[in-house]
Design a protein around this motif. Structure first.
Motif, PDB file in Angstrom:
ATOM      1  N   PHE A 188       0.803  -1.223   0.000  1.00 62.88           N
ATOM      2  CA  PHE A 188       0.000   0.000   0.000  1.00 62.88           C
ATOM      3  C   PHE A 188       0.837   1.275   0.000  1.00 62.88           C
ATOM      4  CE2 PHE A 188       0.284  -1.380   4.424  1.00 62.88           C
ATOM      5  CZ  PHE A 188       0.556  -0.226   5.141  1.00 62.88           C
ATOM      6  N   THR A 189       2.154   1.148  -0.198  1.00 60.30           N
ATOM      7  CA  THR A 189       3.025   2.319  -0.336  1.00 60.30           C
ATOM      8  C   THR A 189       3.947   2.114  -1.539  1.00 60.30           C
ATOM      9  OG1 THR A 189       4.708   1.424   1.156  1.00 60.30           O
ATOM     10  CG2 THR A 189       2.991   2.803   2.158  1.00 60.30           C
ATOM     11  N   ASP A 190       4.631   3.184  -1.937  1.00 53.06           N
ATOM     12  CA  ASP A 190       5.557   3.106  -3.077  1.00 53.06           C
ATOM     13  C   ASP A 190       6.769   2.238  -2.765  1.00 53.06           C
ATOM     14  OD1 ASP A 190       3.974   4.962  -4.571  1.00 53.06           O
ATOM     15  OD2 ASP A 190       4.933   6.614  -3.494  1.00 53.06           O
ATOM     16  N   ILE A 191       7.295   2.389  -1.567  1.00 55.24           N
ATOM     17  CA  ILE A 191       8.470   1.626  -1.123  1.00 55.24           C
ATOM     18  C   ILE A 191       8.009   0.734   0.024  1.00 55.24           C
ATOM     19  CG2 ILE A 191      10.768   1.767  -0.080  1.00 55.24           C
ATOM     20  CD1 ILE A 191      10.898   4.676  -1.253  1.00 55.24           C
ATOM     21  N   GLU A 192       8.281  -0.559  -0.082  1.00 55.18           N
ATOM     22  CA  GLU A 192       7.854  -1.518   0.944  1.00 55.18           C
ATOM     23  C   GLU A 192       9.077  -2.223   1.525  1.00 55.18           C
ATOM     24  OE1 GLU A 192       4.553  -2.767   1.833  1.00 55.18           O
ATOM     25  OE2 GLU A 192       3.680  -1.055   0.789  1.00 55.18           O
ATOM     26  N   ILE A 193       9.332  -2.011   2.806  1.00 59.52           N
ATOM     27  CA  ILE A 193      10.394  -2.732   3.498  1.00 59.52           C
ATOM     28  C   ILE A 193       9.731  -3.502   4.637  1.00 59.52           C
ATOM     29  CG2 ILE A 193      12.549  -2.567   4.791  1.00 59.52           C
ATOM     30  CD1 ILE A 193      13.133  -0.004   3.196  1.00 59.52           C
ATOM     31  N   VAL A 194       9.518  -4.781   4.388  1.00 59.72           N
ATOM     32  CA  VAL A 194       8.854  -5.661   5.350  1.00 59.72           C
ATOM     33  C   VAL A 194       9.794  -6.824   5.620  1.00 59.72           C
ATOM     34  CG1 VAL A 194       6.855  -7.137   5.795  1.00 59.72           C
ATOM     35  CG2 VAL A 194       6.572  -5.008   4.489  1.00 59.72           C
ATOM     36  N   ASP A 195      10.158  -6.997   6.890  1.00 54.25           N
ATOM     37  CA  ASP A 195      11.100  -8.057   7.253  1.00 54.25           C
ATOM     38  C   ASP A 195      10.646  -8.696   8.566  1.00 54.25           C
ATOM     39  OD1 ASP A 195      13.251  -9.664   8.016  1.00 54.25           O
ATOM     40  OD2 ASP A 195      14.741  -8.265   7.243  1.00 54.25           O
ATOM     41  N   THR A 196      10.096  -9.897   8.450  1.00 53.26           N
ATOM     42  CA  THR A 196       9.554 -10.589   9.625  1.00 53.26           C
ATOM     43  C   THR A 196      10.632 -11.176  10.529  1.00 53.26           C
ATOM     44  OG1 THR A 196       9.304 -12.634   8.374  1.00 53.26           O
ATOM     45  CG2 THR A 196       7.401 -11.149   8.436  1.00 53.26           C
ATOM     46  N   SER A 197      11.888 -11.076  10.143  1.00 53.21           N
ATOM     47  CA  SER A 197      12.950 -11.581  11.016  1.00 53.21           C
ATOM     48  C   SER A 197      13.212 -10.638  12.194  1.00 53.21           C
ATOM     49  CB  SER A 197      14.243 -11.823  10.230  1.00 53.21           C
ATOM     50  OG  SER A 197      14.834 -10.597   9.837  1.00 53.21           O
ATOM     51  N   PHE A 198      12.650  -9.446  12.154  1.00 52.96           N
ATOM     52  CA  PHE A 198      12.805  -8.491  13.262  1.00 52.96           C
ATOM     53  C   PHE A 198      11.695  -8.700  14.282  1.00 52.96           C
ATOM     54  CE2 PHE A 198      15.445  -6.511  10.129  1.00 52.96           C
ATOM     55  CZ  PHE A 198      16.437  -5.881  10.871  1.00 52.96           C
ATOM     56  N   GLU A 199      12.036  -8.552  15.553  1.00 52.15           N
ATOM     57  CA  GLU A 199      11.075  -8.702  16.644  1.00 52.15           C
ATOM     58  C   GLU A 199      10.164  -7.504  16.769  1.00 52.15           C
ATOM     59  OE1 GLU A 199      13.829  -5.797  18.159  1.00 52.15           O
ATOM     60  OE2 GLU A 199      14.185  -7.570  16.956  1.00 52.15           O
ATOM     61  N   SER A 200      10.581  -6.382  16.201  1.00 54.26           N
ATOM     62  CA  SER A 200       9.823  -5.139  16.336  1.00 54.26           C
ATOM     63  C   SER A 200      10.179  -4.188  15.206  1.00 54.26           C
ATOM     64  CB  SER A 200      10.141  -4.462  17.680  1.00 54.26           C
ATOM     65  OG  SER A 200      11.506  -4.072  17.712  1.00 54.26           O
ATOM     66  N   CYS A 201       9.309  -3.218  14.991  1.00 49.04           N
ATOM     67  CA  CYS A 201       9.619  -2.165  14.030  1.00 49.04           C
ATOM     68  C   CYS A 201      10.731  -1.274  14.594  1.00 49.04           C
ATOM     69  CB  CYS A 201       8.363  -1.352  13.725  1.00 49.04           C
ATOM     70  SG  CYS A 201       8.567  -0.217  12.342  1.00 49.04           S
ATOM     71  N   ALA A 202      10.723  -1.073  15.902  1.00 51.99           N
ATOM     72  CA  ALA A 202      11.786  -0.286  16.534  1.00 51.99           C
ATOM     73  C   ALA A 202      13.153  -0.940  16.292  1.00 51.99           C
ATOM     74  CB  ALA A 202      11.516  -0.131  18.029  1.00 51.99           C
ATOM     75  N   GLY A 203      13.180  -2.264  16.270  1.00 54.41           N
ATOM     76  CA  GLY A 203      14.418  -2.977  15.940  1.00 54.41           C
ATOM     77  C   GLY A 203      14.853  -2.685  14.518  1.00 54.41           C
ATOM     78  N   MET A 204      13.895  -2.527  13.619  1.00 52.70           N
ATOM     79  CA  MET A 204      14.225  -2.179  12.233  1.00 52.70           C
ATOM     80  C   MET A 204      14.790  -0.766  12.154  1.00 52.70           C
ATOM     81  SD  MET A 204      11.108  -3.935  10.089  1.00 52.70           S
ATOM     82  CE  MET A 204      11.915  -3.755   8.479  1.00 52.70           C
ATOM     83  N   ILE A 205      14.242   0.151  12.950  1.00 53.34           N
ATOM     84  CA  ILE A 205      14.756   1.525  12.966  1.00 53.34           C
ATOM     85  C   ILE A 205      16.177   1.544  13.527  1.00 53.34           C
ATOM     86  CG2 ILE A 205      14.412   3.867  13.870  1.00 53.34           C
ATOM     87  CD1 ILE A 205      12.386   2.817  11.633  1.00 53.34           C
ATOM     88  N   ALA A 206      16.438   0.734  14.546  1.00 54.27           N
ATOM     89  CA  ALA A 206      17.804   0.628  15.085  1.00 54.27           C
ATOM     90  C   ALA A 206      18.748   0.086  14.013  1.00 54.27           C
ATOM     91  CB  ALA A 206      17.819  -0.271  16.321  1.00 54.27           C
ATOM     92  N   GLU A 207      18.295  -0.886  13.240  1.00 49.54           N
ATOM     93  CA  GLU A 207      19.114  -1.437  12.157  1.00 49.54           C
ATOM     94  C   GLU A 207      19.325  -0.400  11.060  1.00 49.54           C
ATOM     95  OE1 GLU A 207      21.442  -3.932   9.794  1.00 49.54           O
ATOM     96  OE2 GLU A 207      20.985  -3.944  11.940  1.00 49.54           O
ATOM     97  N   LEU A 208      18.305   0.371  10.736  1.00 42.74           N
ATOM     98  CA  LEU A 208      18.455   1.451   9.765  1.00 42.74           C
ATOM     99  C   LEU A 208      19.552   2.405  10.228  1.00 42.74           C
ATOM    100  CD1 LEU A 208      15.667   3.527   8.072  1.00 42.74           C
ATOM    101  CD2 LEU A 208      17.537   4.648   9.229  1.00 42.74           C
TER     102      LEU A 208
END
Length: 146
Positions: free
Chosen positions: A112-132
Protein backbone atom coordinates in the motif's frame (compact mmCIF):
# COMPACT_ATOMS: atom_id res chain seq x y z
CA UNK A 1 18.07 -2.72 3.00
CA UNK A 2 17.10 0.88 3.83
CA UNK A 3 18.80 2.74 0.98
CA UNK A 4 15.48 3.67 -0.64
CA UNK A 5 14.22 5.16 2.63
CA UNK A 6 17.37 7.26 3.05
CA UNK A 7 17.14 8.41 -0.58
CA UNK A 8 13.53 9.45 0.05
CA UNK A 9 14.53 11.37 3.16
CA UNK A 10 17.32 13.11 1.25
CA UNK A 11 14.98 13.96 -1.65
CA UNK A 12 12.22 15.65 0.34
CA UNK A 13 12.31 18.65 2.67
CA UNK A 14 9.26 17.41 4.57
CA UNK A 15 8.89 13.92 6.05
CA UNK A 16 5.67 12.79 7.75
CA UNK A 17 5.76 9.70 9.96
CA UNK A 18 2.65 7.55 10.45
CA UNK A 19 2.04 4.34 12.44
CA UNK A 20 -0.87 2.09 13.31
CA UNK A 21 -3.90 3.28 15.26
CA UNK A 22 -4.21 2.68 19.00
CA UNK A 23 -0.43 2.73 19.28
CA UNK A 24 1.65 0.44 21.44
CA UNK A 25 5.23 1.02 22.56
CA UNK A 26 6.69 -0.37 19.33
CA UNK A 27 4.58 1.85 17.07
CA UNK A 28 5.36 4.99 19.09
CA UNK A 29 8.98 4.04 19.73
CA UNK A 30 9.71 3.47 16.05
CA UNK A 31 7.89 6.67 15.07
CA UNK A 32 9.58 8.85 17.69
CA UNK A 33 12.95 7.15 17.16
CA UNK A 34 12.91 7.68 13.40
CA UNK A 35 11.84 11.29 13.88
CA UNK A 36 14.82 11.93 16.15
CA UNK A 37 17.24 10.13 13.81
CA UNK A 38 16.08 12.27 10.90
CA UNK A 39 16.21 15.50 12.90
CA UNK A 40 19.73 14.76 14.16
CA UNK A 41 21.18 13.59 10.86
CA UNK A 42 19.25 15.82 8.45
CA UNK A 43 18.69 19.02 10.47
CA UNK A 44 17.35 20.99 7.49
CA UNK A 45 14.38 18.60 7.15
CA UNK A 46 10.95 19.24 8.65
CA UNK A 47 9.65 16.07 10.34
CA UNK A 48 6.13 15.51 11.62
CA UNK A 49 4.64 12.61 13.59
CA UNK A 50 0.92 12.09 13.14
CA UNK A 51 -1.77 9.73 14.36
CA UNK A 52 -4.25 9.21 17.14
CA UNK A 53 -3.43 9.96 20.78
CA UNK A 54 -0.84 7.88 22.64
CA UNK A 55 -3.26 7.27 25.54
CA UNK A 56 -1.56 4.97 28.09
CA UNK A 57 1.80 5.62 26.40
CA UNK A 58 1.52 9.39 26.76
CA UNK A 59 4.35 9.25 29.31
CA UNK A 60 6.80 8.73 26.41
CA UNK A 61 8.78 11.82 25.46
CA UNK A 62 7.63 12.98 22.05
CA UNK A 63 4.35 11.04 22.12
CA UNK A 64 2.18 14.11 21.42
CA UNK A 65 1.37 14.01 17.74
CA UNK A 66 1.59 16.96 15.36
CA UNK A 67 -1.53 18.42 13.80
CA UNK A 68 -0.92 19.41 10.20
CA UNK A 69 -3.16 20.52 7.33
CA UNK A 70 -3.66 18.34 4.24
CA UNK A 71 -1.63 20.63 1.98
CA UNK A 72 1.59 19.77 3.88
CA UNK A 73 1.48 16.35 2.18
CA UNK A 74 1.69 17.79 -1.34
CA UNK A 75 5.50 17.77 -1.50
CA UNK A 76 6.21 15.38 1.37
CA UNK A 77 7.61 11.89 1.90
CA UNK A 78 5.28 9.88 4.16
CA UNK A 79 6.63 6.82 5.98
CA UNK A 80 4.23 4.34 7.61
CA UNK A 81 5.72 2.39 10.51
CA UNK A 82 4.63 -0.84 12.19
CA UNK A 83 1.46 -1.42 10.16
CA UNK A 84 0.71 -4.54 8.13
CA UNK A 85 -2.32 -3.11 6.34
CA UNK A 86 -3.63 0.18 5.03
CA UNK A 87 -6.73 -0.26 7.18
CA UNK A 88 -4.66 -0.16 10.40
CA UNK A 89 -2.81 3.10 9.62
CA UNK A 90 -3.74 5.97 11.89
CA UNK A 91 -4.39 9.04 9.71
CA UNK A 92 -4.99 7.85 6.17
CA UNK A 93 -3.62 11.07 4.67
CA UNK A 94 -0.26 9.38 4.05
CA UNK A 95 -1.65 8.54 0.59
CA UNK A 96 -1.72 12.29 -0.20
CA UNK A 97 2.09 12.46 -0.04
CA UNK A 98 4.27 12.83 -3.13
CA UNK A 99 6.01 9.55 -2.18
CA UNK A 100 5.19 6.89 0.40
CA UNK A 101 7.09 4.13 2.17
CA UNK A 102 6.46 1.48 4.80
CA UNK A 103 8.80 -0.11 7.34
CA UNK A 104 7.23 -3.10 9.07
CA UNK A 105 8.06 -6.40 10.79
CA UNK A 106 4.67 -8.12 10.53
CA UNK A 107 3.73 -10.82 8.04
CA UNK A 108 3.14 -9.21 4.66
CA UNK A 109 -0.56 -8.74 3.92
CA UNK A 110 -0.70 -6.14 1.16
CA UNK A 111 1.25 -3.52 -0.72
CA UNK A 112 0.00 0.00 0.00
CA UNK A 113 3.03 2.32 -0.34
CA UNK A 114 5.56 3.11 -3.08
CA UNK A 115 8.47 1.63 -1.12
CA UNK A 116 7.85 -1.52 0.94
CA UNK A 117 10.39 -2.73 3.50
CA UNK A 118 8.85 -5.66 5.35
CA UNK A 119 11.10 -8.06 7.25
CA UNK A 120 9.55 -10.59 9.63
CA UNK A 121 12.95 -11.58 11.02
CA UNK A 122 12.81 -8.49 13.26
CA UNK A 123 11.07 -8.70 16.64
CA UNK A 124 9.82 -5.14 16.34
CA UNK A 125 9.62 -2.17 14.03
CA UNK A 126 11.79 -0.29 16.53
CA UNK A 127 14.42 -2.98 15.94
CA UNK A 128 14.22 -2.18 12.23
CA UNK A 129 14.76 1.53 12.97
CA UNK A 130 17.80 0.63 15.09
CA UNK A 131 19.11 -1.44 12.16
CA UNK A 132 18.46 1.45 9.77
CA UNK A 133 20.53 3.70 12.05
CA UNK A 134 23.34 1.12 12.28
CA UNK A 135 23.36 0.32 8.57
CA UNK A 136 23.28 3.97 7.51
CA UNK A 137 25.61 5.05 10.35
CA UNK A 138 23.04 7.51 11.66
CA UNK A 139 23.45 8.81 15.17
CA UNK A 140 21.34 10.48 17.81
CA UNK A 141 22.84 13.63 19.26
CA UNK A 142 23.69 13.55 22.95
CA UNK A 143 20.90 16.09 23.45
CA UNK A 144 18.27 13.77 21.86
CA UNK A 145 19.57 10.66 23.63
CA UNK A 146 19.28 12.28 27.06
Amino acid sequence: MFESIIEGIKSFDCIILHRHESPDGDALGSQIGLRELIRDNFPSKTVYTVGDAAKRYSFMDGSVMDEIPDDVYKNAFAIVLDSATNELVSDKRFCLAAKTARIDHHIWCETFTDIEIVDTSFESCAGMIAELAREQKLRLSKKSAA
